[in-house]
Design a protein around this motif. Sequence first.
Motif, PDB file in Angstrom:
ATOM      1  N   ARG A   1       0.830  -1.198   0.000  1.00 33.57           N
ATOM      2  CA  ARG A   1       0.000   0.000   0.000  1.00 33.57           C
ATOM      3  C   ARG A   1       0.871   1.257   0.000  1.00 33.57           C
ATOM      4  O   ARG A   1       0.601   2.206  -0.727  1.00 33.57           O
ATOM      5  N   VAL A   2       1.926   1.275   0.807  1.00 34.12           N
ATOM      6  CA  VAL A   2       2.844   2.415   0.848  1.00 34.12           C
ATOM      7  C   VAL A   2       3.435   2.657  -0.531  1.00 34.12           C
ATOM      8  O   VAL A   2       3.444   3.788  -1.025  1.00 34.12           O
ATOM      9  N   VAL A   3       3.918   1.609  -1.167  1.00 44.28           N
ATOM     10  CA  VAL A   3       4.543   1.739  -2.488  1.00 44.28           C
ATOM     11  C   VAL A   3       3.542   2.276  -3.499  1.00 44.28           C
ATOM     12  O   VAL A   3       3.856   3.178  -4.287  1.00 44.28           O
ATOM     13  N   ARG A   4       2.320   1.769  -3.463  1.00 43.76           N
ATOM     14  CA  ARG A   4       1.300   2.218  -4.402  1.00 43.76           C
ATOM     15  C   ARG A   4       0.939   3.688  -4.156  1.00 43.76           C
ATOM     16  O   ARG A   4       0.897   4.481  -5.088  1.00 43.76           O
ATOM     17  N   LEU A   5       0.715   4.056  -2.911  1.00 49.64           N
ATOM     18  CA  LEU A   5       0.368   5.443  -2.593  1.00 49.64           C
ATOM     19  C   LEU A   5       1.507   6.391  -2.945  1.00 49.64           C
ATOM     20  O   LEU A   5       1.277   7.490  -3.454  1.00 49.64           O
ATOM     21  N   ALA A   6       2.734   5.975  -2.676  1.00 44.03           N
ATOM     22  CA  ALA A   6       3.911   6.812  -2.932  1.00 44.03           C
ATOM     23  C   ALA A   6       4.114   7.078  -4.412  1.00 44.03           C
ATOM     24  O   ALA A   6       4.707   8.094  -4.783  1.00 44.03           O
ATOM     25  N   SER A   7       3.624   6.198  -5.254  1.00 49.24           N
ATOM     26  CA  SER A   7       3.829   6.352  -6.697  1.00 49.24           C
ATOM     27  C   SER A   7       2.695   7.108  -7.384  1.00 49.24           C
ATOM     28  O   SER A   7       2.768   7.361  -8.577  1.00 49.24           O
ATOM     29  N   GLU A   8       1.671   7.502  -6.631  1.00 50.57           N
ATOM     30  CA  GLU A   8       0.500   8.142  -7.246  1.00 50.57           C
ATOM     31  C   GLU A   8       0.657   9.644  -7.451  1.00 50.57           C
ATOM     32  O   GLU A   8      -0.119  10.230  -8.189  1.00 50.57           O
ATOM     33  N   SER A   9       1.614  10.283  -6.804  1.00 54.05           N
ATOM     34  CA  SER A   9       1.815  11.731  -6.930  1.00 54.05           C
ATOM     35  C   SER A   9       3.306  12.042  -6.975  1.00 54.05           C
ATOM     36  O   SER A   9       4.123  11.227  -6.561  1.00 54.05           O
ATOM     37  N   ALA A  10       3.623  13.250  -7.454  1.00 54.74           N
ATOM     38  CA  ALA A  10       5.032  13.650  -7.555  1.00 54.74           C
ATOM     39  C   ALA A  10       5.695  13.710  -6.184  1.00 54.74           C
ATOM     40  O   ALA A  10       6.841  13.278  -6.020  1.00 54.74           O
ATOM     41  N   VAL A  11       4.977  14.241  -5.189  1.00 58.38           N
ATOM     42  CA  VAL A  11       5.511  14.320  -3.824  1.00 58.38           C
ATOM     43  C   VAL A  11       4.451  13.773  -2.875  1.00 58.38           C
ATOM     44  O   VAL A  11       3.309  14.217  -2.886  1.00 58.38           O
ATOM     45  N   VAL A  12       4.854  12.789  -2.089  1.00 56.98           N
ATOM     46  CA  VAL A  12       3.952  12.157  -1.125  1.00 56.98           C
ATOM     47  C   VAL A  12       4.604  12.219   0.247  1.00 56.98           C
ATOM     48  O   VAL A  12       5.778  11.866   0.393  1.00 56.98           O
ATOM     49  N   ILE A  13       3.820  12.668   1.221  1.00 55.28           N
ATOM     50  CA  ILE A  13       4.303  12.744   2.596  1.00 55.28           C
ATOM     51  C   ILE A  13       3.391  11.897   3.476  1.00 55.28           C
ATOM     52  O   ILE A  13       2.174  12.100   3.468  1.00 55.28           O
ATOM     53  N   PHE A  14       3.979  10.969   4.204  1.00 51.49           N
ATOM     54  CA  PHE A  14       3.253  10.222   5.220  1.00 51.49           C
ATOM     55  C   PHE A  14       3.499  10.967   6.522  1.00 51.49           C
ATOM     56  O   PHE A  14       4.648  11.212   6.899  1.00 51.49           O
ATOM     57  N   SER A  15       2.417  11.348   7.192  1.00 54.30           N
ATOM     58  CA  SER A  15       2.485  12.299   8.286  1.00 54.30           C
ATOM     59  C   SER A  15       1.562  11.881   9.421  1.00 54.30           C
ATOM     60  O   SER A  15       0.736  10.992   9.266  1.00 54.30           O
ATOM     61  N   VAL A  16       1.732  12.536  10.556  1.00 55.07           N
ATOM     62  CA  VAL A  16       0.795  12.460  11.675  1.00 55.07           C
ATOM     63  C   VAL A  16       0.406  13.905  11.958  1.00 55.07           C
ATOM     64  O   VAL A  16       1.281  14.769  12.106  1.00 55.07           O
ATOM     65  N   SER A  17      -0.879  14.182  12.024  1.00 57.53           N
ATOM     66  CA  SER A  17      -1.358  15.569  12.085  1.00 57.53           C
ATOM     67  C   SER A  17      -0.843  16.360  13.287  1.00 57.53           C
ATOM     68  O   SER A  17      -0.715  17.573  13.201  1.00 57.53           O
ATOM     69  N   SER A  18      -0.507  15.703  14.380  1.00 57.74           N
ATOM     70  CA  SER A  18      -0.042  16.417  15.574  1.00 57.74           C
ATOM     71  C   SER A  18       1.484  16.522  15.672  1.00 57.74           C
ATOM     72  O   SER A  18       2.006  17.079  16.633  1.00 57.74           O
ATOM     73  N   CYS A  19       2.198  16.041  14.681  1.00 59.83           N
ATOM     74  CA  CYS A  19       3.664  16.006  14.712  1.00 59.83           C
ATOM     75  C   CYS A  19       4.254  17.323  14.198  1.00 59.83           C
ATOM     76  O   CYS A  19       3.984  17.746  13.070  1.00 59.83           O
ATOM     77  N   CYS A  20       5.096  17.954  15.017  1.00 58.58           N
ATOM     78  CA  CYS A  20       5.685  19.232  14.628  1.00 58.58           C
ATOM     79  C   CYS A  20       6.660  19.079  13.456  1.00 58.58           C
ATOM     80  O   CYS A  20       6.763  19.974  12.612  1.00 58.58           O
ATOM     81  N   MET A  21       7.376  17.972  13.386  1.00 58.33           N
ATOM     82  CA  MET A  21       8.300  17.751  12.272  1.00 58.33           C
ATOM     83  C   MET A  21       7.527  17.552  10.968  1.00 58.33           C
ATOM     84  O   MET A  21       7.963  17.998   9.903  1.00 58.33           O
ATOM     85  N   CYS A  22       6.383  16.883  11.052  1.00 62.34           N
ATOM     86  CA  CYS A  22       5.524  16.711   9.876  1.00 62.34           C
ATOM     87  C   CYS A  22       5.032  18.065   9.398  1.00 62.34           C
ATOM     88  O   CYS A  22       5.033  18.355   8.200  1.00 62.34           O
ATOM     89  N   HIS A  23       4.626  18.905  10.336  1.00 62.56           N
ATOM     90  CA  HIS A  23       4.166  20.249  10.009  1.00 62.56           C
ATOM     91  C   HIS A  23       5.291  21.023   9.303  1.00 62.56           C
ATOM     92  O   HIS A  23       5.062  21.683   8.288  1.00 62.56           O
ATOM     93  N   ALA A  24       6.483  20.913   9.818  1.00 62.34           N
ATOM     94  CA  ALA A  24       7.623  21.639   9.244  1.00 62.34           C
ATOM     95  C   ALA A  24       7.923  21.182   7.820  1.00 62.34           C
ATOM     96  O   ALA A  24       8.186  22.019   6.944  1.00 62.34           O
TER      97      ALA A  24
END
Length: 130
Positions: A29-52
Amino acid sequence: MHYQATADQYSWGYLMPAVRSMGPDPLERVVRLASESAVVIFSVSSCCMCHAVKRLFCGMGVNPTVFELDHDPRGKEIERALMRLLGNSPGTVPVVFIGGKLIGAMDRVMASHINGTLVPLLKEAGALWL
């Protein structure tokens, strides 16, 4: 394709695809999702590093596809798959893919940005035109 959005997602200017059945293997699933757009970010909404990292890309004029793992019922499984891809390093998110290729976590993205290799990667993937 069906999309769902929350108020937080509108602030970033993107929509998060609704949960889709991608088979039993989270890594697949990760590989498929990662290949669907030019830039893909896997994130957690409350993570400050993800926000950055999201701010970094948006500030560069890139419109990344963001998958908020804490909004996905299978998010923990995906996070474990990302840990395997990153070599079990701690602090899994954010994880960035550009052009379907794993760039890595925040440290790798920032290193690429500082050493000047991030913009060429984004151009090659079609995420930046200037």
